[in-house]
Design a protein around this motif. Structure first.
Motif, mmCIF file in Angstrom:
data_model
loop_
_atom_site.group_PDB
_atom_site.id
_atom_site.type_symbol
_atom_site.label_atom_id
_atom_site.label_comp_id
_atom_site.label_asym_id
_atom_site.label_seq_id
_atom_site.Cartn_x
_atom_site.Cartn_y
_atom_site.Cartn_z
ATOM 1 N N SER A 280 28.480 28.528 47.440
ATOM 2 C CA SER A 280 27.152 28.536 46.815
ATOM 3 C C SER A 280 26.136 29.261 47.689
ATOM 4 N N ALA A 281 26.155 28.966 48.989
ATOM 5 C CA ALA A 281 25.218 29.609 49.911
ATOM 6 C C ALA A 281 25.524 31.094 50.035
ATOM 7 N N PHE A 282 26.814 31.437 50.075
ATOM 8 C CA PHE A 282 27.225 32.835 50.183
ATOM 9 C C PHE A 282 26.716 33.638 48.984
ATOM 10 N N GLN A 283 26.899 33.092 47.785
ATOM 11 C CA GLN A 283 26.451 33.780 46.578
ATOM 12 C C GLN A 283 24.936 33.895 46.529
ATOM 13 N N ALA A 284 24.235 32.872 47.016
ATOM 14 C CA ALA A 284 22.774 32.942 47.077
ATOM 15 C C ALA A 284 22.342 34.064 48.010
ATOM 16 N N GLY A 285 23.068 34.246 49.108
ATOM 17 C CA GLY A 285 22.762 35.336 50.031
ATOM 18 C C GLY A 285 22.969 36.696 49.401
ATOM 19 N N GLN A 286 24.028 36.818 48.607
ATOM 20 C CA GLN A 286 24.271 38.091 47.931
ATOM 21 C C GLN A 286 23.161 38.413 46.934
ATOM 22 N N THR B 155 13.315 27.118 49.538
ATOM 23 C CA THR B 155 13.603 27.006 48.111
ATOM 24 C C THR B 155 14.226 25.659 47.757
ATOM 25 N N ALA B 156 14.148 25.316 46.455
ATOM 26 C CA ALA B 156 14.772 24.097 45.948
ATOM 27 C C ALA B 156 16.288 24.202 46.033
ATOM 28 N N GLU B 157 16.817 25.411 45.924
ATOM 29 C CA GLU B 157 18.270 25.593 46.004
ATOM 30 C C GLU B 157 18.789 25.193 47.378
ATOM 31 N N PHE B 158 18.064 25.542 48.411
ATOM 32 C CA PHE B 158 18.457 25.129 49.761
ATOM 33 C C PHE B 158 18.422 23.612 49.886
ATOM 34 N N ASP B 159 17.361 22.992 49.392
ATOM 35 C CA ASP B 159 17.257 21.528 49.445
ATOM 36 C C ASP B 159 18.422 20.869 48.718
ATOM 37 N N TYR B 160 18.796 21.441 47.570
ATOM 38 C CA TYR B 160 19.905 20.878 46.796
ATOM 39 C C TYR B 160 21.208 20.950 47.587
ATOM 40 N N GLY C 215 25.337 17.560 50.798
ATOM 41 C CA GLY C 215 26.105 17.288 52.008
ATOM 42 C C GLY C 215 26.429 18.462 52.899
ATOM 43 N N ALA C 216 26.070 19.672 52.519
ATOM 44 C CA ALA C 216 26.368 20.842 53.345
ATOM 45 C C ALA C 216 25.426 20.870 54.556
ATOM 46 N N SER C 217 25.962 21.173 55.717
ATOM 47 C CA SER C 217 25.133 21.234 56.917
ATOM 48 C C SER C 217 24.261 22.485 56.900
ATOM 49 N N ALA C 218 23.096 22.396 57.514
ATOM 50 C CA ALA C 218 22.202 23.551 57.574
ATOM 51 C C ALA C 218 22.872 24.717 58.288
ATOM 52 N N ARG C 219 23.702 24.409 59.286
ATOM 53 C CA ARG C 219 24.387 25.471 60.026
ATOM 54 C C ARG C 219 25.366 26.228 59.143
#
Length: 239
Positions: free
Chosen positions: A209-215, A130-135, A140-144
C-alpha cells in the motif's frame, strides 16, 4: 580553445548552476522543476549539434555524488532509469554514487540524482500529513516500513519516468538520440578498460500500500522533460 569546446564548457557550467539552484533551500519547488526543464533543453540542443567525431572527442568522464550516508539511500532505485534516460552508467558503493558517460550527460544525470533526492523527501514529508498515512499506521504498519516502502515507490517510479526520455518520439525524430549507440560503446569500452563490473541490487520486501502510494506521488513530480506533454508543476502537487 575551439568554439565547440567553449560551447560544451558553457553548457556544463550552466547545468552545474542549475544543480546548485535545485539544492538551494531558498529555491521554490516550481523553480527547481523549471531548472530541470532548462537543463534538458541545454542538453538536447547540444546533442542535436553533435557529430560522432564530437562525441568521441568529448570522451568519457567519471564523477561522484556523495549521498552523505553509509547505508544505501532509497533514491538509488532511480539510477537504472537515469542510466537509460541520460545515456550514462552509474552504481552505488560506500555512500558514493559514481556516474560515467559523456561530460554533458553526466552533469545532467547528477542533476536528476539531486532532483530525485529532493522529490523523495518532499513527497514523503507531504504523505505523512495525509489520512492515508494515518490509516496505514492504524492497521499496524510501522512508520519505518511505511517510509521505506513509500520512498522506494517514489524513487522507482521517478526512474521509470526518466527512462522514458530515451523513447521520447520528439527527441528521436530530432536526432537527439542518434548517437546513443556510439556513447554506449564508449562507456562499455571505458568500463572494460577500468575493469569495473556493476552488480545488480537485491530485492527488498515492501509494504504494498505504501509502495503504491509512493508511485502515485511520483507521477505528480515535475521533471521538466516533456514526459506525456506534462508541464513542470513543482516537486509535488498539493495533496
Amino acid at each position: 580553445m575551439s568554439n565547440r569546446e567553449t560551447s560544451l564548457q558553457d553548457i556544463l557550467k550552466k547545468i552545474r548552476a542549475l544543480r546548485a539552484r535545485a539544492e538551494d533551500a531558498a529555491s521554490s519547488e516550481n523553480e527547481a522543476a523549471m531548472a530541470a526543464k532548462k537543463a534538458d533543453e541545454l542538453l538536447q540542443r547540444h546533442n542535436i549539434s553533435l557529430s560522432e567525431l564530437d562525441v568521441r572527442a568529448d570522451g568519457v568522464v567519471r564523477k561522484h555524488w556523495d549521498s552523505g550516508q553509509l547505508t544505501c539511500p532509497v533514491e538509488t532505485w532511480t539510477l537504472p532509469g537515469i542510466n537509460k534516460g541520460c545515456n550514462v552508467e552509474s552504481w552505488y558503493a560506500g555512500g558514493i554514487v559514481t556516474i560515467v558517460g559523456s561530460p554533458a550527460d553526466v552533469e545532467t544525470a547528477l542533476y536528476y540524482v539531486d532532483l530525485a533526492r529532493a522529490a523523495v523527501r518532499n513527497c514523503w514529508a507531504a504523505f505523512q500529513k495525509t489520512a492515508e498515512f494515518d490509516y496505514q499506521r492504524i492497521r499496524g504498519a510501522s512508520a519505518r516500513k511505511i517510509g521505506f516502502s513509500f520512498r522506494k515507490g517514489v524513487a522507482l517510479r521517478l526512474g521509470q519516468r526518466i527512462s522514458e526520455f530515451a523513447e521520447d518520439p520528439v527527441r528521436t525524430s530530432s536526432g537527439a538520440n542518434a548517437l546513443v549507440p556510439v556513447k554506449n560503446a564508449m562507456i562499455k569500452a571505458w568500463m572494460e578498460d577500468q575493469k569495473i563490473r556493476v552488480s545488480k541490487a537485491g530485492v527488498s520486501p515492501v509494504d504494498t500500500s505504501a509502495f503504491q502510494a509512493g508511485q502515485r506521488a511520483a507521477d505528480r513530480v515535475g521533471l521538466g522533460r516533456g514526459i506525456a506533454q506534462s508541464r513542470p508543476v513543482g516537486l509535488i502537487a498539493a495533496q
